[in-house]
Design a protein around this motif. Structure first.
Motif, PDB file in Angstrom:
ATOM      1  N   PHE A  64       0.821  -1.053  -0.048  1.00  0.00           N
ATOM      2  CA  PHE A  64      -0.049   0.016  -0.077  1.00  0.00           C
ATOM      3  C   PHE A  64       0.709   1.244   0.176  1.00  0.00           C
ATOM      4  O   PHE A  64       0.563   2.169  -0.958  1.00  0.00           O
ATOM      5  N   LEU A  65       1.958   1.189   0.989  1.00  0.00           N
ATOM      6  CA  LEU A  65       2.799   2.423   1.077  1.00  0.00           C
ATOM      7  C   LEU A  65       3.537   2.561  -0.194  1.00  0.00           C
ATOM      8  O   LEU A  65       3.805   3.614  -0.924  1.00  0.00           O
ATOM      9  N   SER A  66       4.013   1.312  -1.040  1.00  0.00           N
ATOM     10  CA  SER A  66       4.980   1.543  -2.078  1.00  0.00           C
ATOM     11  C   SER A  66       3.797   2.078  -3.336  1.00  0.00           C
ATOM     12  O   SER A  66       4.544   2.884  -3.981  1.00  0.00           O
ATOM     13  N   THR A  67       2.611   1.704  -3.341  1.00  0.00           N
ATOM     14  CA  THR A  67       1.838   2.369  -4.471  1.00  0.00           C
ATOM     15  C   THR A  67       1.771   3.799  -4.260  1.00  0.00           C
ATOM     16  O   THR A  67       1.978   4.550  -5.337  1.00  0.00           O
ATOM     17  N   LEU A  68       1.339   4.365  -2.776  1.00  0.00           N
ATOM     18  CA  LEU A  68       1.369   5.680  -2.649  1.00  0.00           C
ATOM     19  C   LEU A  68       2.723   6.457  -3.053  1.00  0.00           C
ATOM     20  O   LEU A  68       2.544   7.673  -3.627  1.00  0.00           O
ATOM     21  N   ASN A  69       3.652   5.687  -2.620  1.00  0.00           N
ATOM     22  CA  ASN A  69       5.139   6.219  -3.242  1.00  0.00           C
ATOM     23  C   ASN A  69       5.385   6.458  -4.702  1.00  0.00           C
ATOM     24  O   ASN A  69       5.898   7.332  -5.062  1.00  0.00           O
ATOM     25  N   ASP A 120      -3.856  -1.537  -7.414  1.00  0.00           N
ATOM     26  CA  ASP A 120      -4.724  -2.619  -7.258  1.00  0.00           C
ATOM     27  C   ASP A 120      -5.510  -2.196  -5.990  1.00  0.00           C
ATOM     28  O   ASP A 120      -5.476  -1.264  -5.301  1.00  0.00           O
ATOM     29  N   ASP A 121      -6.495  -3.479  -5.529  1.00  0.00           N
ATOM     30  CA  ASP A 121      -7.339  -3.049  -4.563  1.00  0.00           C
ATOM     31  C   ASP A 121      -6.464  -3.021  -3.097  1.00  0.00           C
ATOM     32  O   ASP A 121      -7.361  -2.680  -2.075  1.00  0.00           O
ATOM     33  N   GLU A 149      -3.307  -8.560  -7.054  1.00  0.00           N
ATOM     34  CA  GLU A 149      -2.052  -7.828  -7.144  1.00  0.00           C
ATOM     35  C   GLU A 149      -1.802  -8.144  -8.881  1.00  0.00           C
ATOM     36  O   GLU A 149      -1.995  -9.068  -9.394  1.00  0.00           O
ATOM     37  N   SER A 150      -1.246  -6.709  -9.317  1.00  0.00           N
ATOM     38  CA  SER A 150      -1.016  -6.851 -10.914  1.00  0.00           C
ATOM     39  C   SER A 150       0.207  -6.214 -11.253  1.00  0.00           C
ATOM     40  O   SER A 150       0.890  -5.548 -10.155  1.00  0.00           O
ATOM     41  N   PHE A 167     -10.191  -5.943  -7.582  1.00  0.00           N
ATOM     42  CA  PHE A 167      -9.850  -5.328  -8.846  1.00  0.00           C
ATOM     43  C   PHE A 167      -8.521  -4.936  -8.782  1.00  0.00           C
ATOM     44  O   PHE A 167      -7.481  -5.119  -7.736  1.00  0.00           O
ATOM     45  N   ALA A 168      -7.693  -5.182 -10.053  1.00  0.00           N
ATOM     46  CA  ALA A 168      -6.328  -5.102 -10.230  1.00  0.00           C
ATOM     47  C   ALA A 168      -6.134  -4.112 -11.377  1.00  0.00           C
ATOM     48  O   ALA A 168      -6.859  -4.105 -12.407  1.00  0.00           O
TER      49      ALA A 168
END
Length: 489
Positions: A14-19, A198-199, A207-208, A231-232
């Motif tokens: 989750f943090l990686s996506t935001l980053n 992703d969700d 995960e995608s 969802f992904a």
């Protein structure tokens, strides 16, 4: 679902996506700081622009055209006679293709792959007669006129070469599409602009990823309905500046799917969790398919809920694009072709289609004076040296005119520029445009290079041939109006 049935949530992802999408202010600011100070990292290229092919790229004007295209983040392909000799002249972002317009077998269809326009500065090589001056550069800079000689055959370069090039161009270039993402020629820039969303951002575990492999992008992963997810997706970072696709009718996806239904989402605002415009499309397993998405059929949504009050999609400011595999259709309805588990969507390109404004496809840098040899209404002694020496130079101007005629008869959208004597002066003067081939004077190579880039965007320049030289006054920004006032051929 009971708590026992819930799966562990990956807070790190989750943090990686935001980053990755620069949504954590402190980390984002630090990343931008290091990017601005790290001189070793390559300059980010805008991978959403189509390719511009430059021929004659090693010449005085050609090198300047390439430099200016790169400065405006165009993707550039250069046709060169000797690839190894040309490498030291160019940034490593320039795609060099070895070929010779006088040898049609070297002009493969690959040359025009995803090219949206051509700027041609191909010309017969002219140099001082051997022994005339120890400093060849003086001749090219127009400091003093030295006795010239041609190195190539003007007939082969200016006329036959133009015929060969036009034949390939007519087969390979399209005027009604704009390449946005070319996954058949993957680059690090394209890879860097896409990321997974992703969700996990809502507590799910799907995960995608988007991988670049075998001349395509592969959007694949595993969709799970655990933790109320399902969802992904992969999404571009916000495009800066946003794309203006107002001249087009919609988006074209070239894909090969797995029989599932997917969504394409495009945004005309820069918010992370704002309104998107969505279109659902079906695929056939292992079968290539072209998906055309009219802008008029995009559905405004916010988290899979339709928001018709937001109105129609605005193609003049495209901030991001997204591909999604999801169990959710719209307003609580479920995707009828959804099944949890593995999925795979192969994408070769994303384009805008249906262009309704025509701009030049082929810009030819020719020469003033091409019609003057043999004209009875002119005093030959009052003409520039190139006109007076046309016969001694192998009829160079005569063959340039024949090359122009090939382009005029090609059916392409073209602009033919006839510069007067080229100089190394700064290109900061106002330009004078005339038709009829009577203009005399000088013009900077810098000014011609700048003009070429301007003409790429101007429908007013199509099907026009004109001469150009510099005025003594500073540039007042009146070039577009002057081009618009010219007569079409």
């Amino acid at each position: 679902m009971s708590k026992k049935q819930r799966q562990p949530w990956d807070f790190g992802r989750f943090l990686s996506t935001l980053n990755d999408f620069e949504l954590i202010p402190l980390v984002s600011d630090l990343k931008k700081l290091f990017k601005s100070t790290d001189r070793s990292s390559p300059k980010q290229q805008n991978s959403t622009m189509g390719i511009i092919l430059v021929t004659g790229a090693t010449g005085g004007v050609g090198k300047r055209v390439v430099a200016r295209l790169l400065s405006q983040n165009y993707q550039v392909r250069a046709l060169v006679r000797d690839k190894e000799a040309a490498k030291p002249l160019f940034d490593d972002k320039v795609e060099l293709v070895q070929g010779d317009v006088t040898r049609p077998e070297t002009l493969t269809p690959r040359l025009l792959d995803n090219v949206v326009a051509i700027i041609s500065g191909v010309g017969t090589r002219v140099q001082p007669v051997e022994g005339d001056t120890p400093n060849r550069d003086k001749y090219y800079q127009g400091v003093k006129f030295y006795m010239p000689q041609v190195v190539d055959s003007p007939q082969q370069v200016e006329y036959v070469g133009m015929k060969n090039l036009i034949e390939v161009v007519k087969k390979g270039i399209r005027s009604d599409t704009k390449l946005l993402f070319d996954f058949t020629h993957p680059t690090e820039q394209i890879k860097a602009i896409w990321g997974a969303v992703d969700d996990v951002v809502m507590g799910g575990v799907s995960e995608s990823s988007l991988r670049l492999e075998q001349n395509q992008a592969v959007f694949s992963g595993n969709v799970s309905t655990a933790n109320n997810g399902g969802f992904a997706s992969v999404r571009t970072k916000n495009l800066t500046p946003p794309l203006d696709l107002s001249e087009y009718e919609g988006i074209e996806l070239n894909v090969q799917g797995d029989g599932k239904r997917y969504k394409f989402i495009i945004r005309c605002e820069g918010k992370w969790d704002g309104v998107g415009y969505s279109y659902s499309f079906d695929t056939f397993a292992n079968t290539p398919k072209t998906i055309r998405i009219p802008f008029s059929e995009l559905i405004p949504v916010f988290r899979a809920k339709t928001v018709p009050e937001m109105g129609n999609f605005d193609p003049s400011c495209v901030y991001s694009m997204q591909l999604m595999q999801t169990k959710f259709e719209y307003d609580g309805a479920l995707n009828p072709k959804f099944s949890p588990g593995l999925f795979r969507l192969e994408v070769s390109s994303i384009k805008a289609y249906g262009r309704n404004v025509n701009t030049p496809q082929f810009i030819l840098i020719s020469s003033a004076g091409v019609t003057r040899p043999g004209r009875s209404d002119l005093n030959i002694e009052e003409q520039p040296p190139a006109v007076k020496m046309n016969d001694q130079l192998g009829g160079i101007l005569t063959w340039k005119l024949k090359g122009e005629d090939v382009l005029r008869q090609s059916g392409l959208n073209y602009t033919i520029i006839r510069p007067c004597a080229l100089t190394e002066n700064p290109g900061n003067k106002a330009l004078i445009f005339e038709q009829g081939d009577n203009l005399k004077g000088q013009v900077s190579r810098d000014a011609i290079a700048d003009l070429c880039l301007q003409l790429l965007r101007w429908p007013e320049a199509c099907q026009k041939t004109f001469e150009v030289c510099e005025d003594e006054t500073p540039d007042q920004g009146q070039t577009k109006q002057a081009i618009a006032a010219l007569t079409t051929d």
